[in-house]
Design a protein around this motif. Structure first.
Motif, PDB file in Angstrom:
ATOM      1  N   GLN A   1       0.849  -1.181   0.000  1.00 56.32           N
ATOM      2  CA  GLN A   1       0.000   0.000   0.000  1.00 56.32           C
ATOM      3  C   GLN A   1       0.890   1.238   0.000  1.00 56.32           C
ATOM      4  O   GLN A   1       1.938   1.261   0.647  1.00 56.32           O
ATOM      5  CB  GLN A   1      -0.888   0.024   1.245  1.00 56.32           C
ATOM      6  CG  GLN A   1      -1.899  -1.095   1.298  1.00 56.32           C
ATOM      7  CD  GLN A   1      -2.775  -0.983   2.526  1.00 56.32           C
ATOM      8  OE1 GLN A   1      -3.544  -0.041   2.682  1.00 56.32           O
ATOM      9  NE2 GLN A   1      -2.657  -1.966   3.419  1.00 56.32           N
ATOM     10  N   LEU A   2       0.450   2.248  -0.708  1.00 60.51           N
ATOM     11  CA  LEU A   2       1.222   3.485  -0.818  1.00 60.51           C
ATOM     12  C   LEU A   2       0.260   4.666  -0.701  1.00 60.51           C
ATOM     13  O   LEU A   2      -0.808   4.653  -1.313  1.00 60.51           O
ATOM     14  CB  LEU A   2       1.956   3.511  -2.158  1.00 60.51           C
ATOM     15  CG  LEU A   2       2.890   4.665  -2.471  1.00 60.51           C
ATOM     16  CD1 LEU A   2       3.994   4.174  -3.403  1.00 60.51           C
ATOM     17  CD2 LEU A   2       2.144   5.824  -3.122  1.00 60.51           C
ATOM     18  N   ARG A   3       0.619   5.659   0.089  1.00 66.89           N
ATOM     19  CA  ARG A   3      -0.194   6.874   0.199  1.00 66.89           C
ATOM     20  C   ARG A   3       0.714   8.095   0.118  1.00 66.89           C
ATOM     21  O   ARG A   3       1.852   8.076   0.612  1.00 66.89           O
ATOM     22  CB  ARG A   3      -0.944   6.939   1.534  1.00 66.89           C
ATOM     23  CG  ARG A   3      -1.973   5.846   1.735  1.00 66.89           C
ATOM     24  CD  ARG A   3      -2.706   6.028   3.059  1.00 66.89           C
ATOM     25  NE  ARG A   3      -3.484   4.848   3.419  1.00 66.89           N
ATOM     26  CZ  ARG A   3      -4.165   4.714   4.545  1.00 66.89           C
ATOM     27  NH1 ARG A   3      -4.178   5.729   5.421  1.00 66.89           N
ATOM     28  NH2 ARG A   3      -4.832   3.621   4.812  1.00 66.89           N
ATOM     29  N   VAL A   4       0.200   9.145  -0.495  1.00 70.73           N
ATOM     30  CA  VAL A   4       0.864  10.443  -0.490  1.00 70.73           C
ATOM     31  C   VAL A   4      -0.106  11.439   0.135  1.00 70.73           C
ATOM     32  O   VAL A   4      -1.211  11.641  -0.383  1.00 70.73           O
ATOM     33  CB  VAL A   4       1.257  10.897  -1.905  1.00 70.73           C
ATOM     34  CG1 VAL A   4       1.808  12.319  -1.869  1.00 70.73           C
ATOM     35  CG2 VAL A   4       2.281   9.946  -2.514  1.00 70.73           C
TER      36      VAL A   4
ATOM     37  N   ALA B   1       4.105  13.909   2.149  1.00 65.72           N
ATOM     38  CA  ALA B   1       4.769  12.766   2.772  1.00 65.72           C
ATOM     39  C   ALA B   1       4.341  11.494   2.060  1.00 65.72           C
ATOM     40  O   ALA B   1       3.184  11.357   1.654  1.00 65.72           O
ATOM     41  CB  ALA B   1       4.438  12.683   4.252  1.00 65.72           C
ATOM     42  N   LEU B   2       5.276  10.577   1.890  1.00 65.57           N
ATOM     43  CA  LEU B   2       5.003   9.288   1.266  1.00 65.57           C
ATOM     44  C   LEU B   2       4.980   8.213   2.345  1.00 65.57           C
ATOM     45  O   LEU B   2       5.896   8.123   3.163  1.00 65.57           O
ATOM     46  CB  LEU B   2       6.115   8.974   0.253  1.00 65.57           C
ATOM     47  CG  LEU B   2       6.132   7.573  -0.370  1.00 65.57           C
ATOM     48  CD1 LEU B   2       4.885   7.360  -1.216  1.00 65.57           C
ATOM     49  CD2 LEU B   2       7.387   7.381  -1.216  1.00 65.57           C
ATOM     50  N   TYR B   3       3.919   7.416   2.357  1.00 64.67           N
ATOM     51  CA  TYR B   3       3.765   6.342   3.337  1.00 64.67           C
ATOM     52  C   TYR B   3       3.752   5.000   2.602  1.00 64.67           C
ATOM     53  O   TYR B   3       3.032   4.834   1.613  1.00 64.67           O
ATOM     54  CB  TYR B   3       2.462   6.499   4.123  1.00 64.67           C
ATOM     55  CG  TYR B   3       2.375   7.760   4.944  1.00 64.67           C
ATOM     56  CD1 TYR B   3       2.757   7.776   6.283  1.00 64.67           C
ATOM     57  CD2 TYR B   3       1.907   8.939   4.372  1.00 64.67           C
ATOM     58  CE1 TYR B   3       2.667   8.942   7.045  1.00 64.67           C
ATOM     59  CE2 TYR B   3       1.820  10.106   5.124  1.00 64.67           C
ATOM     60  CZ  TYR B   3       2.202  10.100   6.457  1.00 64.67           C
ATOM     61  OH  TYR B   3       2.111  11.247   7.200  1.00 64.67           O
TER      62      TYR B   3
ATOM     63  N   MET C   1       8.770  13.677   1.432  1.00 68.09           N
ATOM     64  CA  MET C   1       9.150  13.809   0.030  1.00 68.09           C
ATOM     65  C   MET C   1       9.951  15.070  -0.239  1.00 68.09           C
ATOM     66  O   MET C   1      10.821  15.091  -1.105  1.00 68.09           O
ATOM     67  CB  MET C   1       7.897  13.792  -0.849  1.00 68.09           C
ATOM     68  CG  MET C   1       7.164  12.459  -0.799  1.00 68.09           C
ATOM     69  SD  MET C   1       5.680  12.424  -1.827  1.00 68.09           S
ATOM     70  CE  MET C   1       6.411  12.503  -3.450  1.00 68.09           C
ATOM     71  N   SER C   2       9.698  16.143   0.491  1.00 69.01           N
ATOM     72  CA  SER C   2      10.419  17.391   0.259  1.00 69.01           C
ATOM     73  C   SER C   2      11.857  17.309   0.731  1.00 69.01           C
ATOM     74  O   SER C   2      12.695  18.127   0.351  1.00 69.01           O
ATOM     75  CB  SER C   2       9.714  18.546   0.979  1.00 69.01           C
ATOM     76  OG  SER C   2       9.727  18.332   2.383  1.00 69.01           O
ATOM     77  N   ALA C   3      12.176  16.324   1.566  1.00 66.56           N
ATOM     78  CA  ALA C   3      13.528  16.211   2.112  1.00 66.56           C
ATOM     79  C   ALA C   3      14.235  14.939   1.661  1.00 66.56           C
ATOM     80  O   ALA C   3      15.289  14.600   2.170  1.00 66.56           O
ATOM     81  CB  ALA C   3      13.475  16.246   3.644  1.00 66.56           C
TER      82      ALA C   3
END
Length: 285
Positions: A101-104, A108-110, A131-133
């Motif tokens: 499973q993937l969430r944005v 942030a990416l989970y 994601m920004s870092a």
């Protein structure tokens, strides 16, 4: 990065490189039935009209199935909102035999790799990446097949690829998920995709398409045979992309379930999430 962290990120996100297609996807839509999507319209013009329709999309839901270079057979279902940017995806890869499973959410990416991956995170199901870092870490994760560097792509880009083809033709009319569509096909090189983007799209659409092209270039794909099914409202209902990459064949079909309907994606519970940045900080400490 400590080997234990690399192992965790790889296992959690195995198969999520699929997000590039998806993250890899195309233009969209579900619509009323019609006898022909483009009466009196030449194939190239009909495809261009469908590509233009993608630029104002605010959200979409889709499913995909096929083969990705280096990943094997994959199936997935996803929903995406462009404003605010958010995405939720569930995918299964034959390479790993597991569902990811993937969430944005909120930049942030989970990633959730299932029960086995949770064992290496102290029982927590989700791994969070800012994601920004990400920086160089994002490149490392992408190289390991996590798709982290591609997770913010707008999947409306790929369906517009066919506008770069010089041999677009009408194949016939077909029904897809109960919707009457017109089937178009053609072959396009990535160089032609870039050239077409430079001519007829606004800056945002051009950047989306160029970013999407980069994903295929990394796979070693330089040309794509593409089929596109367009409904009576000039929305793309389905598209199929085929090509050869450095690590095997590409053959992916994306079907759009609906467009511009509310999509809500929430972050996983904090108590069930491990922050990768904190994990690395603790390891360094």
């Amino acid at each position: 990065m400590p080997s234990s962290v690399r192992r965790v990120t790889r296992r959690r996100a195995a198969g999520a490189g699929l997000a590039a297609l998806l993250l890899a996807g195309g233009a969209v839509g579900c619509s009323r039935a019609a006898s022909d999507s483009s009466p009196g319209m030449a194939p190239a013009a009909a495809v261009a009209e469908a590509a233009k329709k993608t630029q104002d999309i605010t959200s979409l839901r889709y499913r995909m199935a096929g083969t990705m270079p280096g990943e094997g057979k994959i199936t997935a279902e996803a929903a995406m909102s462009m404003k605010p940017q958010a995405m939720s995806m569930r995918m299964t890869s034959s390479k790993t035999g597991s569902t990811v499973q993937l969430r944005v959410v909120d930049k942030a990416l989970y990633l959730n790799g299932g029960p086995e991956a949770a064992k290496e995170l102290g029982g927590k199901s989700w791994l969070k990446l800012d994601m920004s870092a990400l920086g160089g870490l994002g490149d490392n994760l992408a190289a390991n097949g996590t798709g982290a560097a591609e997770a913010d792509k707008n999947p409306a880009a790929e369906a517009a690829f066919l506008t770069g083809a010089k041999d677009v033709k009408k194949v016939g009319t077909e029904t897809v998920d109960g919707v009457r569509t017109t089937h178009y096909a053609g072959r396009v090189s990535l160089a032609d995709v870039k050239a077409a983007a430079a001519k007829g799209e606004d800056k945002a659409a051009r950047e989306r398409r160029e970013k999407s092209v980069e994903g295929y270039e990394k796979m070693g794909v330089d040309a794509i045979v593409m089929d596109m099914w367009v409904d009576g409202d000039h929305h793309t209902k389905r598209f199929r992309m085929r090509g050869e990459g450095d690590k095997g064949p590409l053959d992916m079909t994306v079907t759009f379930v609906d467009v511009d309907k509310p999509v809500t994606v929430t972050a996983p519970p904090a108590g069930d999430t491990t922050d990768l940045a904190q994990l690395m900080k603790d390891a360094q400490g």
